[in-house]
Motif scaffolding. Structure first.
Motif, PDB file in Angstrom:
ATOM      1  N   LYS A  79       2.145   2.146  -3.523  1.00  0.00           N
ATOM      2  CA  LYS A  79       1.031   2.623  -4.028  1.00  0.00           C
ATOM      3  C   LYS A  79       0.909   4.120  -3.912  1.00  0.00           C
ATOM      4  O   LYS A  79       0.973   5.176  -4.762  1.00  0.00           O
ATOM      5  CB  LYS A  79      -0.315   2.098  -3.844  1.00  0.00           C
ATOM      6  CG  LYS A  79      -1.484   2.481  -4.453  1.00  0.00           C
ATOM      7  CD  LYS A  79      -2.966   1.783  -4.245  1.00  0.00           C
ATOM      8  CE  LYS A  79      -3.880   2.537  -4.790  1.00  0.00           C
ATOM      9  NZ  LYS A  79      -4.029   2.380  -6.239  1.00  0.00           N
ATOM     10  N   LYS A  80       1.146   4.496  -2.584  1.00  0.00           N
ATOM     11  CA  LYS A  80       1.071   5.958  -2.364  1.00  0.00           C
ATOM     12  C   LYS A  80       2.165   6.756  -2.720  1.00  0.00           C
ATOM     13  O   LYS A  80       2.307   7.875  -3.224  1.00  0.00           O
ATOM     14  CB  LYS A  80       0.952   5.951  -0.736  1.00  0.00           C
ATOM     15  CG  LYS A  80      -0.422   5.577  -0.305  1.00  0.00           C
ATOM     16  CD  LYS A  80      -0.684   5.226   1.244  1.00  0.00           C
ATOM     17  CE  LYS A  80      -0.581   6.456   1.973  1.00  0.00           C
ATOM     18  NZ  LYS A  80      -0.944   6.051   3.311  1.00  0.00           N
TER      19      LYS A  80
ATOM     20  N   GLY B  32       2.248   8.017  -6.186  1.00  0.00           N
ATOM     21  CA  GLY B  32       1.528   9.156  -6.425  1.00  0.00           C
ATOM     22  C   GLY B  32       0.103   8.896  -7.208  1.00  0.00           C
ATOM     23  O   GLY B  32       0.050   7.969  -7.850  1.00  0.00           O
TER      24      GLY B  32
ATOM     25  N   VAL C 129       0.889  -1.260  -0.080  1.00  0.00           N
ATOM     26  CA  VAL C 129      -0.014   0.044   0.119  1.00  0.00           C
ATOM     27  C   VAL C 129       0.753   1.206  -0.182  1.00  0.00           C
ATOM     28  O   VAL C 129       0.717   2.184  -0.757  1.00  0.00           O
ATOM     29  CB  VAL C 129      -0.799   0.011   1.178  1.00  0.00           C
ATOM     30  CG1 VAL C 129      -1.629   1.267   1.250  1.00  0.00           C
ATOM     31  CG2 VAL C 129      -1.756  -0.939   1.050  1.00  0.00           C
ATOM     32  N   ALA C 130       1.894   1.124   0.894  1.00  0.00           N
ATOM     33  CA  ALA C 130       2.897   2.297   0.922  1.00  0.00           C
ATOM     34  C   ALA C 130       3.568   2.827  -0.802  1.00  0.00           C
ATOM     35  O   ALA C 130       3.655   3.829  -1.082  1.00  0.00           O
ATOM     36  CB  ALA C 130       4.002   2.054   1.889  1.00  0.00           C
TER      37      ALA C 130
END
Lengths: 113, 171
Positions: free
Chosen positions: A66-67, A70, A63-64
């Motif tokens: 993916k963040k 951007g 998930v990190a």
């Protein structure tokens, strides 16, 4: 943590060469992913066909990533093994990611997009 | 060197006890050993994978929260019983906040913005989703977490819900 990266015209594919992404390797995974996806196409496919085991730390790292990519880039997944697929489903993260049955399918779809 | 004991027991309900250091690398090594020995090695593939997920979450929680990353000993006891795998995890770290296990509510909600996606908080949700008879007690300065996992294997009978008394004593 070994990752095999291939950059294609419309997609960069990253194959996880390990059988697990867990609490012992999650941070390393996140850092390597950041390095290998720094440049390249907007679409990134992470192939997890070899990953037999993913815990909550490993999931958090995905998930990190993916963040980190951007809002203008996208992280998609392919080749989830049964236990990994169940972890995504139970945490409802299967609704956050586009999940392809295989890397080949993911790449073909990216090429025709 | 982790201590691996196979208690002298009825071979139909093989048990296993393992004491390790609570840190992510030791947990990984312990899981590898646990998964390759009975009773876990007897489980069907999916049950084995999900049992590993629960044990990993529980043991890494001990490392991260009970011991706050400073290390300490944690004992795992496994016992197969009536189509269930009974698990007991004992550590000497800090008690759970408020003497209660976290609720395991999934962080966030539907249609979250990218920046709001949760990167943690999945662990207790996975433990609660995949285990049964989850019980926590603080006894004599130790945390005792017990739970049961589905343990279907090729030679095992099916689970009968009325026959699920705990196999662990208080000692």
């Amino acid at each position: 943590m070994q990752l095999q990266t291939q950059t294609r015209p419309k997609v960069i594919s990253v194959v996880v060469m390990e059988d697990r992404i867990d609490a012992a390797t999650a941070i390393q995974f996140k850092e390597k992913m950041r390095d290998v996806t720094r440049d390249g196409p907007a679409r990134v496919v992470l192939d997890m066909a070899r990953v037999q085991f993913l815990d909550s730390s490993g999931l958090g790292a995905i998930v990190a990533v993916k963040k980190l990519l951007g809002p203008d880039r996208v992280l998609e997944l392919s080749g989830l093994t049964p236990t990994v697929e169940k972890v995504f489903r139970l945490t409802r993260m299967d609704s956050v990611f586009t999940i392809h049955p295989s890397l080949e399918v993911a790449v073909a779809q990216a090429a025709s997009a | 060197m982790p201590k691996l004991q196979v208690p002298d027991q009825d071979p139909r309900t093989p048990g296993l006890s393992l004491t390790i250091q609570a840190d992510p690398v030791s947990v990984r090594g312990a899981l590898k050993r646990l998964l390759s020995s009975p009773p876990l090695s007897d489980l069907a593939g999916t049950d084995r994978g999900l049992a590993e997920v629960v044990l990993a979450e529980v043991l890494n929680n001990v490392a991260e929260h009970a011991y706050g990353g400073t290390g300490g000993r944690v004992e795992v006891r496994l016992m197969k019983e009536h189509g269930l795998l009974r698990c007991l995890v004992v550590d000497e770290g800090r008690p759970m906040p408020g003497g209660q296990m976290p609720t395991g509510r999934l962080p966030g909600g539907p249609d979250l913005a990218l920046d709001d996606l949760p990167e943690g908080g999945f662990g207790w949700h996975l433990i609660r989703s995949l285990s049964m008879d989850l019980t926590y007690a603080r006894v004599d300065g130790k945390n005792r977490l017990s739970f049961a996992l589905v343990a279907t294997g090729e030679s095992l009978g099916t689970l009968s819900p009325h026959d699920r008394s705990s196999g662990f004593g208080s000692g």
